[in-house]
Every structure is written in C-alpha cells, then in structure tokens.
Scaffold this active site. Structure first.
Site, mmCIF file in Angstrom:
data_model
loop_
_atom_site.group_PDB
_atom_site.id
_atom_site.type_symbol
_atom_site.label_atom_id
_atom_site.label_comp_id
_atom_site.label_asym_id
_atom_site.label_seq_id
_atom_site.Cartn_x
_atom_site.Cartn_y
_atom_site.Cartn_z
ATOM 1 N N ASP A 423 0.658 -1.109 0.103
ATOM 2 C CA ASP A 423 0.193 0.206 0.031
ATOM 3 C C ASP A 423 0.929 1.232 0.002
ATOM 4 O OD1 ASP A 423 -2.553 1.369 0.474
ATOM 5 O OD2 ASP A 423 -1.791 1.934 2.323
ATOM 6 N N GLU A 476 1.096 -0.264 -5.215
ATOM 7 C CA GLU A 476 0.001 0.839 -5.313
ATOM 8 C C GLU A 476 0.671 1.956 -5.464
ATOM 9 O OE1 GLU A 476 -3.769 3.259 -3.574
ATOM 10 O OE2 GLU A 476 -1.952 2.477 -2.186
#
Length: 745
Positions: A423, A476
């Site tokens: 993330d 990401e």
C-alpha cells in the site's frame, strides 16, 4: 550467608517464613530498585547465586503469603520474607532445583523460578538481529512457545535498545510490572526472559521504562503472532502454526507464465457479508460462502484488504500495529490458515494488502516504543504523515527494515499467501509527498526522493524473490517513478506488478462524462496504450473509488438507469480487453447501487435483481474469456500483443483494437467499443483475414441486461480494403457497448 548481600540482620532466622524481622536493615539500593520496579540487573539479584560456601536464592513475588523452595531431592524449605513487598530469600548448601511452591491468597502454585534459566539467544543470533536479518527477526523476537532445560514455557524477546528496563506483564503475573523484569542483551538492544509454564493463548504486554528511569509505557508486542480482539490491545502468546496444509499441488504450480493476466476480486472481509446478528463473518464462514461465490465468477485470486491486526476498524486495516498477526476479528491464526488452504483447494490464489508505509500513533503501539523514536523518525518532517497523522518508518535503520521484511516473509511462509499488494508506495518514495514547501527535508543529494525507502523496497523485493520466486508483489504506486516492476539489478524496484492508477483515473473520468462530450476527451481512453507495456500493470477498480462520497461505480455513470448499466457493462468490456491484469472491488461485480460502507454488508438484495444479475453474468463471462483465450490471457506485457485498428474516431467515440496471442497458441481477438448511446450500423473495420468472424462477447446482450443489438453472433468479411487490410467487416455496433470478435474456424 552474607549480611551485605541480604541487606538485613544476619540473625534473622531464614526458617521464619513470612515473618519480617523487626531488626532488618534497609534494603540495599539495587534491591530497593528491584521491588519498586525501577531499572536494575534483575538476573544479578534474583535466582540462585553463589554465596560463600553455599547458594543464595532470591525470589520476588509481590502478593505471596509464603514461599517454599525445593532444595533438591524433594526437600522443601521455607524462604524468608526480607521486604514487605514480597521479596524472599533462602540460603542453602546446595543449589536446589529452582522449583518454588507459592502460597497466594486464593491458592497454591508450584512454579519454576524464571531467573534460574540462562540466556536465550546466542551471540550469533544477536549479531544477525543487529545486522538486520529478517529471518533472525522471525526466529528470535516475540513470544515463542519452547522448552528450556526440559521445562515448557514461553521465551519473550523484544527489541528496545534505549529502554532502561523492560518487564513482561500478563495474565500469568497479574499484570504486575514488578514481577518479571527482563535481561538486556546489550550487543543487540534485545531484552529476553523465559517464563516457565506460560501457555499459548496467554495475554501479555511489555512494560517499557524509558532511559530516564521513570516513564513507563505498556506496549503490545510488535512481533506478536496473535492479538486480543479490538478494542482490547494486548498481545497473545501463539503456538507455532500447526495447521496441516493440504495445498502442496497448488503451491507447486502457482507460478504465472510470462505476460499472464490474473483477475482479482478485492474484498473487505468485515463487510462482504454479515451473519444473522449483523456481525462480520469468521474465516470459516467466509470460506463457506466467499470461496464458491468468487470461484463461480471466474476470478483467479482473492485480494483481502489488510488482515494484519489494527486498532481502528474504520481504517479498513490500513493503520496496522500487528504486522505479524492476523486480526482477531475473524478468528484465530489457524483459522486464517484454513481459509487460505481452502482457497487453494478451490483453485484460488490469495493476495493480502500489506502496509509498510506508516503506522498509527496509538500509545500501546510502536510510537516511541522504548521512549525514543525507534521505529519512526524523530523529526516530524520525516516521520509524520500529514494526510493520516500517522508515523513513517525509518527505513534506513537495519532493524526496522528487517522487522518489515520479516513481516512480509511471515505471511508468505506461515500462511501460504500467494501475493502481497504493498500500500501507498508513492508516499514512501518521495520525501515531499503531500507536504508543503518547508515541511520536508531533502535527501543527501538535495533531492526529493526517499533514498532509504528506495533501498528498502529493493531489499524487500529481493528478499521475497530469493525465497519465494513465485509470489506476486504488487505496488500501489500512482506516479511516473520509472522501473517499478523492473528487476533491482536493472535499478528497478523489483515488484512483479504495479497498479495502473492512470488508466483508472482516465477511464472513470471519461465514462463519467455525458456521451455527447466524450468526443472531446477521446485521448483519455487511448492514452494508456502509450505506456501500457512500460510496466507489468494491474487495472484496478478498487475500494478507493467507491468511498468518501465518490459514489458506486454504477452511480458514476451518466444517463438514466438503463444507460448507467450499459455504461458500466461497456466499462468492464473495455477493461477486460485492455492489456493488463484486472482487479475489481466487491460489489462491483453486480453493480452495487450505493457506495461501500465498511460497517454494513453489500446490498445482496440488489444483487438478485435482473439488471444487477446481468452485470454479474457479464463479469463471469469476461473472466472465463480472460482465462481461456490466449490472446487475452497472455502477452499482457508485450507490445506485440496489442494493435490499434481504430484509435482516432473521436467523432463517433469508437475504439477498436486487436489483442494477439503469442505465435501459435491461439486466435487474435478484435475488440470494438462504442461509447455513445447511438447504434452504429454498417461500421466498416479492416481485419487481417477473410471469412466469417464470430461475435464471442457483446456487453449489450439481453443475457447481461442489454438491448440485444448486435451481429447475430457472426458476420462475414467484405472485399473492401481498410485499415491496412484487404478486407473488412461491416458491423453493427450496439449502443454503449463493447463487442469481441474472432475469426471463425
């Protein structure tokens, strides 16, 4: 027996157990520090030590009314209380067994003296910890059920180099921070203690005293393998995962072919469905319900929003503190293992979201863990994330990098997960991420790149690739950072995949527009082809696009309700044909009407209604085509697998392209998109081969809830040169639709 050691009148009888002599002298300073829970060398004071011709046994048991010691061969002698706080001593000629019989107000307990045991970690392991070895972190830190000198118990170890004292507290000692001070292994800043007879399931924390000797904080174990159910915050002793795996065949064959696309169903485990009481499902119920549902839709992988333990449910798991522990919200660690095993048995891979970009400031967590900025940076210009008010890891510190990498390896090795989605990588790569001028510090070269984070990410991916070459690691990452999926040896970051955030933003922006205006923004749908092969991309329609007032995917689409459904079906048709792997957040598969609410289940009532069920059938068919048609499944990272047929028909908002299979493994697929509500008759399109072409998918089919306009399943070429080919197809393009065609025969 030395009066100097005991700190009391030698004339006091050691046989008068439980009686504090009235003539006792004050305790020596180090013993006074011990009973008051202040910094001291507990192992120099407690346990058995040589004292002249015999042995001095000292035990600190606050609240005990009497203590007897086994002096050997089953002979018990009473220990003398030498301080009202519960400090007991006994002098014996022989060392004794170290077994104590302790009388408490509510019963009697037999227990080995924790301070009879020697050091727990050898020097080589300490050196490995100090050097930043993630395997050593996994082996050595945390609470480990083990045996020491034949006695079962738990070895507690924690990294806190700047603490002046650390003690273990928990169910086993009444949460009394005076009872079990730990031994500091100075070379590595690691504190250790073996506690006999403590079992798996026991709750515990560390009472950490800062360098000032006074400030004490109760901290959860950063290496805990299990935690209490939030909002409670204690760690739990977890036995080694003894789950009997049945997925050997899956594990042996889970690697992907070059350029192979996968299709990922993204899930928030707490809100996919709820039970009859409105509570989140546990792992067993999720396995019963989620696995067959996802399998029937044809997805290849389930991606779980973070399942690491996290204090605040509203963070969806993206502010974790238990990076080594599956959240207790859905069951025990072995229950999560069983869920993964059942996924593998059904032919589904499991990806988990992994958060190494930041951690929350909760007092029981890693925030100033030993009284200093240990895991984070001290300077808020480096260590505080302005968007989330969270703390940023100090990636340049070897022990911190090893802690994070060890966490990733733990999920892969212990729980057999098939991939990690990392993330917020962009926030890691740039020191000025989301910061105003003057609120960040440049790197050593004067630039904005976080060089320590770059080095960490390369080390992270190399560590995974070295041990688990078939595991996926996805970034990401929303910027144009070069080489995210390039090998680290070529100065890349080493990820296997990168989320294509640009494709997502452009596609949703285009489809949100009224079709009458789309002709002016045609480039939003063609631009992604320019860079589609610069990285190995995943096309994400994730949870982030359906929260915080953004509305559901269906609600983003313009027009009346039927046009909204048609637009969304066309979106999916375009997405599944576009080069790259696919990711769809739960609810998107049936066009959930409302945006996602993490406190409630999906709208399953709507899922059963005809237009929603039609979208679900489309998603299932798209997934099956993706896996069965080599032109779509393979060559997703090669320009040779993609060819424009029509990219410039902005007036009609029509796109057409061909997906080519690698040589000799399948037929090419022609994809034609009409992003207006106008049916296009006799639309001529050049094709490479003469004869019949079969319409293998039409998003406007009545089967999917459309108007059923199309080409009756088959169309023959006409001898009219076009688009560089000797023949062409005269097609009917349904409104707001995507059709797939292949040469028949």
């Amino acid at each position: 027996m030395s009066e100097d050691v005991l700190g009391l009148d030698e004339a006091a009888s050691a046989e008068d157990a439980g009686v504090l002599p009235g003539v006792a002298e004050p305790l020596r300073p180090e013993l006074r520090a011990l009973v008051e829970g202040r910094p001291c060398d507990a192992f120099a004071l407690l346990g058995s030590h040589r004292d002249g011709a015999g042995w001095r046994l000292t035990a600190y048991l606050p609240g005990a009314t009497r203590v007897d010691a086994d002096t050997g061969s089953g002979t018990w002698r009473a220990m003398q209380r030498i301080a009202p706080e519960g400090l007991f001593q006994l002098w014996t000629e022989a060392r004794g067994s170290g077994l104590l019989r302790i009388e408490w107000s509510d019963g009697v307990q037999e227990l080995e003296d924790a301070y009879r045991f020697g050091t727990q970690l050898d020097n080589a392991e300490l050196e490995a910890l100090r050097a930043g070895d993630p395997d050593a972190v996994r082996r050595s830190l945390g609470a480990v059920t083990t045996e020491c000198d034949g006695i079962a118990g738990v070895r507690f170890t924690v990294w806190a180099p700047n603490a002046s004292r650390v003690a273990v507290v928990g169910d086993f000692n009444g949460w009394d921070a005076r009872r079990h001070p730990m031994r500091l292994r100075h070379d590595a800043g690691v504190w250790e203690l073996f506690l006999p007879r403590v079992r798996a399931g026991a709750r515990y924390k560390f009472a950490v005293t800062a360098a000032d000797g006074h400030s004490v904080a109760l901290k959860a174990d950063p290496l805990a393998r299990a935690c209490e159910l939030p909002p409670d915050t204690a760690s739990r002793v977890s036995a080694p995962c003894s789950y009997a795996w049945t997925d050997a065949a899956w594990m042996a064959g889970r690697g992907l072919a070059p350029g192979q696309a996968i299709s990922v169903y993204e899930v928030h485990a707490g809100s996919w469905r709820r039970d009859e009481h409105g509570a989140p499902l546990d792992w067993s119920a999720l396995a019963d319900q989620l696995i067959p549902y996802v399998k029937a839709l044809g997805f290849t992988h389930i991606e779980l929003l973070p399942v690491s333990e996290h204090p605040f449910g509203g963070s969806w798991g993206y502010q974790p503190l238990g990076l080594y522990a599956p959240t207790a919200r859905h069951g025990r660690p072995q229950d999560f293992a069983a869920f993964v095993d059942r996924c593998h048995g059904a032919g589904l891979g499991v990806i988990i979201d992994w958060v190494g970009a930041h951690f929350p400031t909760d007092a029981h967590g890693m925030n100033r863990f030993d009284g200093t900025a240990l895991y984070e940076h001290d300077d808020p210009r480096l260590g505080l994330h302005p968007d989330w008010n969270t703390l940023i890891y100090n990636y340049g510190r070897a022990e911190v990098a090893a802690f994070l990498i060890g966490s990733a390896l733990e999920w892969i090795a212990r729980f057999h997960v098939d991939g990690l989605r990392v993330d917020a990588v962009a926030s890691m790569l740039y020191r000025d991420y989301s910061r105003a001028e003057g609120q960040w510090l440049p790197n050593a070269n004067g630039g904005r790149e976080n060089l320590e984070a770059v080095a960490f990410l390369r080390q992270f991916n190399d560590a995974i690739r070295e041990r688990f070459p078939d595991v996926l690691v996805m970034a990401e990452e929303s910027t144009a950072w070069p080489g995210v999926t390039a090998p680290t040896g070529a100065q890349g970051l080493g990820f296997t995949h990168k989320w294509n955030m640009g494709w997502m933003h452009d596609t949703l922006a285009y489809l949100h527009r009224d079709p009458i205006h789309r002709r002016h923004h045609h480039g939003e749908m063609t631009f992604s082809a320019i860079y589609a092969f610069s990285e190995r991309f995943i096309l994400p329609l994730s949870h982030d696009e359906v929260v915080h007032g953004k509305g559901s995917l269906l609600a983003k689409m313009p027009g009346d309700r039927s046009q909204q459904f048609a637009n969304l079906r066309a979106c999916y048709g375009f997405m599944w044909a576009h080069p790259g792997s696919k990711l769809l957040f739960m609810g998107g598969e049936f066009a959930q009407p409302a945006e996602w609410n993490h406190d409630a289940a999906l709208d399953w009532h709507a899922a059963g209604e005809a237009p929603h069920a039609g979208v679900a059938r489309l998603v299932g068919d798209l997934n099956r085509l993706l896996q069965h048609e080599p032109s779509l499944r393979l060559a997703n990272d090669s320009e040779a697998g993609f060819e424009w047929s029509v990219s410039d028909d902005h007036q009609n908002s029509v796109l057409a392209f061909v997906r080519h299979a690698p040589h000799g493994v399948g037929r090419s697929t022609l994809v034609v998109c009409n992003f207006t509500p106008v049916t296009r008759h006799d639309y001529l399109l050049g094709v490479p081969s003469a004869g019949d072409w079969a319409e293998i998918l039409n998003t406007d089919s009545a089967h999917y809830g459309g108007s059923n306009v199309g080409n009756a399943g088959r169309v023959a070429t006409v001898a009219r040169p076009m688009h560089g080919h000797a023949q062409s197809l005269s097609l009917t393009l349904p409104p707001l639709s995507v059709i797939y065609l292949q040469a028949a025969g």
